[in-house]
Design an enzyme around this catalytic site. Sequence first.
Site, PDB file in Angstrom:
ATOM      1  N   LYS A 109       0.847  -1.208   0.000  1.00 26.02           N
ATOM      2  CA  LYS A 109       0.000   0.000   0.000  1.00 26.02           C
ATOM      3  C   LYS A 109       0.880   1.255   0.000  1.00 26.02           C
ATOM      4  O   LYS A 109       0.632   2.211  -0.733  1.00 26.02           O
ATOM      5  CB  LYS A 109      -0.932  -0.010   1.227  1.00 26.02           C
ATOM      6  N   GLN A 154      -4.539  -1.478   9.901  1.00 24.22           N
ATOM      7  CA  GLN A 154      -4.425  -2.808   9.303  1.00 24.22           C
ATOM      8  C   GLN A 154      -4.970  -3.876  10.251  1.00 24.22           C
ATOM      9  O   GLN A 154      -4.566  -3.950  11.405  1.00 24.22           O
ATOM     10  CB  GLN A 154      -2.957  -3.089   8.943  1.00 24.22           C
ATOM     11  N   ASP A 175     -10.964   3.007   4.330  1.00 26.12           N
ATOM     12  CA  ASP A 175     -11.282   1.580   4.211  1.00 26.12           C
ATOM     13  C   ASP A 175     -12.800   1.373   4.130  1.00 26.12           C
ATOM     14  O   ASP A 175     -13.257   0.300   3.745  1.00 26.12           O
ATOM     15  CB  ASP A 175     -10.750   0.813   5.450  1.00 26.12           C
TER      16      ASP A 175
END
Length: 291
Positions: free
Chosen positions: A52, A96, A119
Amino acid sequence: MVLLDGKKTAQDLKEEIKATVGTLQVKNQRPPHLAAILVGNDGASLTYVGSKVRSCEYVGFDSTLIQLEENTSETELLKKIEELNQDANLDGYIVQLPLPKHINEEKILLAIDPEKDVDGFHPSNFGRMALEMDAFIPATPFGILELLERYQIETSGKHCVVVGRSHIVGRPISILLSQKGPVGNATVTVAHSRTENLADLTRNADIIVMALGIPEFLTADMVKEGAVIIDVGITRVTDTNHPKGYVIRGDVAFEEVASKSSYITPVPGGVGPMTIAMLLKNTLLAYQRKH
Ligand code: NDP
């Protein structure tokens, strides 16, 4: 059979984002900025976060990787999240998952500012998405929509079976495909571990989205001729012949299903690369909302 090339589509998308960032530079505006919080040293998480960050660099975004010790307390993590919420030079961030067991994921999720929740996991974004309001759509389902759109695959009126009902893939993609809109208007069946006679359902599907995490679960006898197959699954399967000691497998028995399908995503190189590209797209959207 047409291969739905997620690697190429994601690259196209990154080039488009990079071009947009280039126009910002010309106007002397700062680039979009994405941060990622990683708690602990989980190998797969490190790999995901690393790619990412590299993707951010590629398109010209600023990126910040915040790596915290495995024994970081929930309070310390919440403090860090509050800092990021207050940071005016940060457009979006991700935490994460999975988090270490001693940290309550739900509590963390709820602390993220929905305006920075690229997200799309915060209930506010999920609810807005379900109500067809402006929202950050979780990157994996968003990537599936983008693939279907770019390959001009008709979803309207089609019977779509989604196997899996997780909050990050199965549930949101089932909502999105049934919504009104250019990629949508499908009749959606959501299947899960309690579903009976799953093969009868998949055999009647025009579009099948596999998101359960069991390698090569969908076999040719479960698929009708000409179906569109979207394989979200990513599982490391031990393979001593491979230098890494494992290979990546999807939820679809690719070789036998591919010849029966009209379109199919490979694994790797299908939905996976799209997920990262859509995270960048969400970050750009967060930036554009602010400016
Ligand atoms: P979860 O484990 O959260 O959910 C799996 C779902 O599959 C559950 O709803 C479960 O049902 C269902 N399921 C399990 N066994 C069966 C079965 N025998 N028949 C029917 N349904 C079953 O997984 P995720 O959604 O997080 O991930 C799914 C896969 O996608 C994984 O391989 C993951 O690595 C991959 N993934 C890939 C991404 C990408 O970028 N390409 C992003 C995210 C995930 P129940 O609810 O009843 O337990």
